[in-house]
Design an enzyme around this catalytic site. Structure first.
Site, PDB file in Angstrom:
ATOM      1  N   GLY A 168      -0.558  22.715  -9.562  1.00 21.08           N
ATOM      2  CA  GLY A 168      -0.922  21.314  -9.403  1.00 21.08           C
ATOM      3  C   GLY A 168       0.038  20.368 -10.096  1.00 21.08           C
ATOM      4  O   GLY A 168      -0.059  20.156 -11.314  1.00 21.08           O
ATOM      5  N   ILE A 204      -1.943  20.632  -2.383  1.00 27.16           N
ATOM      6  CA  ILE A 204      -1.819  21.797  -3.253  1.00 27.16           C
ATOM      7  C   ILE A 204      -2.171  23.055  -2.457  1.00 27.16           C
ATOM      8  O   ILE A 204      -3.340  23.286  -2.124  1.00 27.16           O
ATOM      9  CB  ILE A 204      -2.739  21.676  -4.490  1.00 27.16           C
ATOM     10  CG1 ILE A 204      -2.524  20.321  -5.185  1.00 27.16           C
ATOM     11  CG2 ILE A 204      -2.495  22.840  -5.436  1.00 27.16           C
ATOM     12  CD1 ILE A 204      -1.117  20.065  -5.661  1.00 27.16           C
ATOM     13  N   GLU A 410       8.512  20.261  -2.186  1.00 20.53           N
ATOM     14  CA  GLU A 410       9.300  20.795  -3.296  1.00 20.53           C
ATOM     15  C   GLU A 410      10.699  20.186  -3.334  1.00 20.53           C
ATOM     16  O   GLU A 410      11.700  20.860  -3.533  1.00 20.53           O
ATOM     17  CB  GLU A 410       9.328  22.325  -3.254  1.00 20.53           C
ATOM     18  CG  GLU A 410       7.927  22.901  -3.409  1.00 20.53           C
ATOM     19  CD  GLU A 410       7.901  24.385  -3.685  1.00 20.53           C
ATOM     20  OE1 GLU A 410       8.896  24.919  -4.188  1.00 20.53           O
ATOM     21  OE2 GLU A 410       6.867  24.996  -3.403  1.00 20.53           O
ATOM     22  N   GLY A 411      10.707  18.871  -3.141  1.00 18.91           N
ATOM     23  CA  GLY A 411      11.950  18.125  -3.121  1.00 18.91           C
ATOM     24  C   GLY A 411      12.420  17.895  -1.702  1.00 18.91           C
ATOM     25  O   GLY A 411      13.004  18.786  -1.092  1.00 18.91           O
TER      26      GLY A 411
END
Length: 431
Positions: A168, A204, A410-411
């Site tokens: 998280g 998440i 994640e970017g």
């Protein structure tokens, strides 16, 4: 064989060294080598026997037991139905947390773990997402930052898939800017040795089914970011909710949700003791990004194989297979080239990673490049299917929808471009 000759040449002339090298090259000049469209640049020659055996085990499991779940036995993608047993099956094969030494983990190379990830995402990015969260983010984070007690408590059951983990960090108002997170940890007002966590995390993976939730929060006293391991079965009613996020356009075979915390009590013993700030979550993310660079190549390779098969079978224009036509062949050539280069780049970074020589920016580069090229090429290959690409039974549209998400989370690729730009110029461009 060349080394002693070259060494000798340093004492005399360099010509003998060149002559021997030419002779050796000539010996193989007329040996026929067939082009393998499944491995265009011969990357399999770079892997050890153990790595190839691990890849074969992972590939067999994924194709025989996971692939049928996507659009046949379980229709996981259509119904947004993630089978929790998949993690237990992976655990039985030693695939979870594979690079970790001990605690029931296999302790394999980073390249071997990448080959596992590639095999999983060849089936579906959603399955790879669930695998990566369990292995790289949660298990990897505990292994790197946890106390010995935390490692012994959580890692063995996570490795078996008996416990499910989630990570998280992302919040509703803070995606690419995690430093502005609003989730707060305060000393418990009445229980010594406890904190209470309040806040919300979103998008998440695994959260609705997670037993162990790794949550990053700011300490109320000083604003420093710390990591906490929340055990679901220890949370009083009303302090932890993990509602699923439904009706996604991509990654439908994975389960995604929120984490909602309302004065959720967490023992201080479940806080990572030493890591502060964003170094902790970013270190976890680097390992997951490395896996994504491998996984997206698996998805692209599956798209190439399915497009090739379709193009050879589909007849048009005087009953010719459409694979005969130039535009179709160019699409396949472009995609195969990018997949082959992507595998070589991921292999190189894996070797450097195990030697402690992989800078975070290297991982940003391959995550960005491999995600972008996988998405671009799969979108182009989708055109070969014409109207049939709309039907999920051809799989290509599923890969396209999934790869859009992998390029984003994640970017996102633009964020990784700024990470690389900062490393190249020394100037910060995030604000």
């Amino acid at each position: 064989m060349l080394r002693p000759v070259c060494k000798y040449a340093t004492r005399q002339l360099k010509a003998p060294c060149r002559l021997v090298a030419t002779t050796i090259g000539r010996r193989h000049l007329h040996t026929p080598v067939a082009f393998d469209w499944k491995d265009p640049l011969g990357s399999n020659n770079l892997f050890t026997d153990d790595e190839l055996a691990i890849a074969e085990t992972a590939e067999s499991y994924c194709q025989e037991r996971m692939q049928p779940r996507v659009l046949a036995i379980q229709d996981a993608y259509r119904h947004e139905d993630f089978d929790k047993k998949i993690l237990e099956e992976m655990g039985e094969l030693g695939l979870l947390g594979a690079t970790i030494q001990g605690y029931g983990c296999a302790g394999v190379s980073s390249v071997a773990s990448g080959l596992i990830t590639r095999a999983v995402e060849r089936v579906d990015s959603g399955y790879r997402s669930g695998y990566s969260v369990q292995s790289a983010l949660v298990m990897g984070g505990i292994e790197e930052f946890g106390t010995q007690e935390q490692k012994e408590k959580f890692l063995p059951d996570l490795a078996k898939g008996k416990l499910v983990g989630c990570f998280g960090l992302t919040e509703p108002n803070h995606g690419s800017d995690p430093g502005s997170m609003e989730t707060v940890a305060e000393p418990h007002p009445s229980k010594k040795g406890y904190y209470t966590l309040s806040g919300a995390k979103t998008w998440i993976t695994n959260s609705p089914i997670a037993d162990v939730l790794m949550v990053w929060a700011k300490l109320g006293q000083n604003g420093k970011i710390r990591g906490f391991l929340i055990e679901r079965d220890q949370c009083p009613p009303g302090t932890l909710e993990t509602p699923p996020i439904k009706n996604k356009n991509g990654l439908r075979a994975s389960i995604t949700g929120m984490i909602q915390l309302d004065d959720c009590p967490v023992p201080e013993a479940n806080m990572f003791p030493d890591v502060e700030g964003l170094r902790g979550p970013f270190s976890c993310l680097n390992s997951a990004r490395y896996g994504i660079a491998w996984g997206t190549m698996g998805a692209l390779e599956d798209a190439i194989a399915r497009t090739r098969e379709y193009a050879l079978e589909r007849k048009q224009f005087k009953s010719n297979p459409i694979a005969k036509y130039q535009l179709v062949q160019k699409k396949l050539a472009d995609a195969s080239t990018d997949a082959a280069y992507g595998i070589l780049a991921a292999t190189q970074i894996g070797r450097l990673k195990d030697e402690g020589k992989a800078a975070p920016e290297m991982i940003s580069m391959i995550k960005r490049q491999n995600c972008d090229r996988a998405l671009v090429n799969t979108r182009v290959l989708q055109e070969v299917f014409g109207g049939n690409a709309v039907s999920d039974e051809y799989h290509i549209g599923r890969h396209v929808a999934n790869l859009f998400v992998t390029q984003t989370y994640e970017g996102q690729s633009d964020i990784h471009a700024l990470i690389l730009g900062r490393a190249i110029t020394g100037l910060q461009a995030f604000c």
